[in-house]
Scaffold this motif. Structure first.
Motif, mmCIF file in Angstrom:
data_model
loop_
_atom_site.group_PDB
_atom_site.id
_atom_site.type_symbol
_atom_site.label_atom_id
_atom_site.label_comp_id
_atom_site.label_asym_id
_atom_site.label_seq_id
_atom_site.Cartn_x
_atom_site.Cartn_y
_atom_site.Cartn_z
ATOM 1 N N LEU A 116 0.860 -1.352 -0.048
ATOM 2 C CA LEU A 116 -0.059 -0.003 0.133
ATOM 3 C C LEU A 116 1.094 1.261 -0.090
ATOM 4 C CD1 LEU A 116 -2.641 -1.302 2.478
ATOM 5 C CD2 LEU A 116 -3.042 -0.962 0.123
ATOM 6 N N GLY A 117 2.333 1.298 -0.156
ATOM 7 C CA GLY A 117 3.028 2.194 -0.159
ATOM 8 C C GLY A 117 3.598 2.591 1.129
ATOM 9 N N TYR A 118 3.345 1.915 2.341
ATOM 10 C CA TYR A 118 3.900 2.208 3.688
ATOM 11 C C TYR A 118 5.117 1.048 4.027
ATOM 12 C CZ TYR A 118 -0.397 4.530 3.681
ATOM 13 O OH TYR A 118 -1.561 5.275 3.445
ATOM 14 N N SER A 119 6.373 1.240 3.582
ATOM 15 C CA SER A 119 7.252 0.540 3.632
ATOM 16 C C SER A 119 7.836 0.853 5.371
ATOM 17 C CB SER A 119 8.460 0.552 2.563
ATOM 18 O OG SER A 119 9.480 -0.172 3.173
ATOM 19 N N LEU A 120 8.079 -0.499 5.866
ATOM 20 C CA LEU A 120 8.479 -0.328 7.124
ATOM 21 C C LEU A 120 9.366 -1.573 7.440
ATOM 22 C CD1 LEU A 120 5.190 -0.026 9.247
ATOM 23 C CD2 LEU A 120 6.814 1.831 9.132
ATOM 24 N N TYR A 148 4.298 8.256 8.187
ATOM 25 C CA TYR A 148 3.369 8.149 7.211
ATOM 26 C C TYR A 148 1.908 8.445 7.667
ATOM 27 C CZ TYR A 148 6.472 4.624 4.914
ATOM 28 O OH TYR A 148 7.625 4.311 4.156
ATOM 29 N N VAL A 149 1.804 8.589 9.163
ATOM 30 C CA VAL A 149 0.733 8.813 9.923
ATOM 31 C C VAL A 149 1.071 9.926 10.751
ATOM 32 C CG1 VAL A 149 -0.936 7.117 9.434
ATOM 33 C CG2 VAL A 149 0.520 7.076 11.213
ATOM 34 N N ALA A 150 0.016 10.987 11.061
ATOM 35 C CA ALA A 150 0.344 11.931 12.306
ATOM 36 C C ALA A 150 0.198 11.265 13.651
ATOM 37 C CB ALA A 150 -0.396 13.245 11.931
ATOM 38 N N THR A 151 -0.782 10.497 13.829
ATOM 39 C CA THR A 151 -0.770 10.058 15.058
ATOM 40 C C THR A 151 -0.987 8.525 15.080
ATOM 41 O OG1 THR A 151 -3.217 10.109 14.770
ATOM 42 C CG2 THR A 151 -2.136 12.105 15.785
ATOM 43 N N TYR A 152 -0.959 7.974 16.205
ATOM 44 C CA TYR A 152 -1.094 6.509 16.360
ATOM 45 C C TYR A 152 -2.343 6.018 15.916
ATOM 46 C CZ TYR A 152 -2.071 2.755 19.626
ATOM 47 O OH TYR A 152 -2.340 1.362 20.451
ATOM 48 N N LYS A 153 -3.675 6.923 16.328
ATOM 49 C CA LYS A 153 -4.896 6.417 16.014
ATOM 50 C C LYS A 153 -5.069 6.570 14.523
ATOM 51 C CE LYS A 153 -7.349 7.282 20.376
ATOM 52 N NZ LYS A 153 -8.398 8.086 20.865
ATOM 53 N N GLU A 154 -4.416 7.389 13.986
ATOM 54 C CA GLU A 154 -4.731 7.565 12.340
ATOM 55 C C GLU A 154 -4.213 6.046 11.517
ATOM 56 O OE1 GLU A 154 -3.026 10.010 8.613
ATOM 57 O OE2 GLU A 154 -2.940 10.992 10.692
ATOM 58 N N LEU A 159 -6.469 1.138 8.180
ATOM 59 C CA LEU A 159 -5.185 0.355 7.676
ATOM 60 C C LEU A 159 -5.073 -0.723 8.744
ATOM 61 C CD1 LEU A 159 -2.869 3.340 6.882
ATOM 62 C CD2 LEU A 159 -3.570 1.461 5.179
ATOM 63 N N LEU A 160 -4.840 -0.713 10.118
ATOM 64 C CA LEU A 160 -4.620 -1.737 10.934
ATOM 65 C C LEU A 160 -5.863 -1.807 11.794
ATOM 66 C CD1 LEU A 160 -1.058 -0.214 12.450
ATOM 67 C CD2 LEU A 160 -1.410 -1.978 10.641
ATOM 68 N N ASN A 161 -6.973 -1.601 11.705
ATOM 69 C CA ASN A 161 -8.253 -1.812 12.329
ATOM 70 C C ASN A 161 -8.631 -2.921 11.769
ATOM 71 O OD1 ASN A 161 -8.715 0.165 10.136
ATOM 72 N ND2 ASN A 161 -10.685 -0.545 10.588
ATOM 73 N N ASN A 162 -9.497 -3.514 12.822
ATOM 74 C CA ASN A 162 -10.204 -4.795 12.312
ATOM 75 C C ASN A 162 -10.781 -4.497 10.937
ATOM 76 O OD1 ASN A 162 -9.617 -5.907 14.500
ATOM 77 N ND2 ASN A 162 -11.381 -5.719 15.566
ATOM 78 N N GLY A 163 -10.632 -5.187 10.067
ATOM 79 C CA GLY A 163 -11.021 -5.210 8.497
ATOM 80 C C GLY A 163 -10.550 -4.181 7.772
ATOM 81 N N GLY A 164 -9.392 -3.505 8.249
ATOM 82 C CA GLY A 164 -8.650 -2.576 7.489
ATOM 83 C C GLY A 164 -7.688 -2.988 6.289
ATOM 84 N N ALA A 165 -7.260 -2.199 5.599
ATOM 85 C CA ALA A 165 -6.512 -2.737 4.465
ATOM 86 C C ALA A 165 -5.361 -3.531 4.694
ATOM 87 C CB ALA A 165 -6.239 -1.395 3.556
ATOM 88 N N ALA A 166 -4.791 -3.315 6.030
ATOM 89 C CA ALA A 166 -3.495 -3.978 6.317
ATOM 90 C C ALA A 166 -3.673 -5.004 7.209
ATOM 91 C CB ALA A 166 -2.576 -3.197 6.750
ATOM 92 N N PHE A 167 -4.938 -5.222 7.895
ATOM 93 C CA PHE A 167 -5.209 -6.048 8.744
ATOM 94 C C PHE A 167 -5.280 -7.592 8.344
ATOM 95 C CE2 PHE A 167 -8.193 -8.630 11.247
ATOM 96 C CZ PHE A 167 -7.987 -8.436 12.706
#
Length: 278
Positions: A116-120, A148-154, A159-167
């Motif tokens: 998705l463009g977020y390389s870690l 990549y994001v301004a805050t932890y919640k973002e 993305l990381l939430n249940n059902g998110g694109a990277a979950f």
């Protein structure tokens, strides 16, 4: 009397060591607290030892077990256990397996983020976990660090939430398995933050049959209306309305502090009786 039955240390995704956390509890005059790290009991001995210096503070041995959602493969659910015997072999076998699964899931989520463009870097995520059980919060912190994001919640918003694109969902321990493990370790099982659980309305009626004795209704991030919904559900299905701050010491502006919300003494005493304590 302040009672707080949900908080985390550096042994999972909290920012304070167990000893530092106990210091905050004492400062805030919390009388009863449970350290409920994700899939780990490794901080309990340190917390109990630190609490010995504060006679008015009691530490309840706890755990928060990650389980697969009963009906949704793209989600998960957390189960709290109180008064567990941390030396129980069955409990520790399950926790070891869950921590191994956390690593596998973390790697797969990094792969999805990269697409998705977020390389870690995986090693950086491990460094942020500092030997603790790796979870999505550590990945979120790495994303903030990289800008990549301004805050932890973002990071959890799509993305990381249940059902998110990277979950990546769980494939191992079921909710009923987790409840069984907690009971066999001498503990009492309580559903964590029900309103964060997908389709919680269909799960709550099934909790008593799984051997789960309560749900979190006292929760600092719930407003009065949300709490009333959960109090009503608890009464309808004979569950204890438990809860706590879910404190991680993240330092965010609106973070609930230990003792901000929790069950009354009579609920805690009922939880003790159900666990066979005393």
């Amino acid at each position: 009397m302040k009672i707080d039955l949900h908080m985390h240390s550096t042994r999972s995704d909290g920012r304070l060591t167990p000893t530092e956390l106990v210091g905050v509890l004492a400062q805030r005059q919390v009388s009863v607290a449970s350290l409920t790290d994700h899939d780990s009991t490794e901080g309990l001995d340190e917390a109990v030892e630190a609490a010995a210096a504060h006679p008015g503070l009691r530490i309840v041995p706890g755990i928060e077990i990650s389980a697969s959602h009963p009906t949704r493969s793209d989600s998960d659910v957390h189960l709290l256990g109180y008064f567990v015997d941390r030396a129980d072999a069955g409990l520790q076998r399950q926790l070891t397996a869950l921590r191994e699964e956390r690593e596998e899931r973390g790697l797969r989520m990094l792969e999805r983020l990269a697409r998705l463009g977020y390389s870690l870097e995986w090693e950086r995520v491990r460094e942020l976990a500092a030997g603790a059980s790796i979870g999505r919060p550590h990945i979120a912190r790495a994303m903030v660090e990289r800008g990549y994001v301004a805050t932890y919640k973002e990071a959890f918003n799509g993305l990381l939430n249940n059902g998110g694109a990277a979950f990546v969902g769980r494939s191992g321990v079921t909710l009923e398995d987790a409840a069984h493990t907690i009971r066999n370790a001498g503990g009492a099982a309580v559903l964590a933050h029900p309103l964060y659980v997908e389709e919680y309305e269909t799960i709550v009626p099934r909790l008593p049959d799984m051997g789960i004795v309560g749900l979190e209704a006292h929760y600092a991030n719930y407003d009065e209306t949300e709490q009333r919904i959960l109090f009503d559900l608890a009464e309808r299905y004979g569950l204890l309305p438990c809860g706590g701050s879910d404190y991680h010491a993240m330092g965010t502006e609106n973070e609930a502090l230990p003792g901000a919300d929790g069950p009354p003494r009579e609920v805690f005493e009922a939880l003790e009786r159900l666990a066979g304590v005393g």
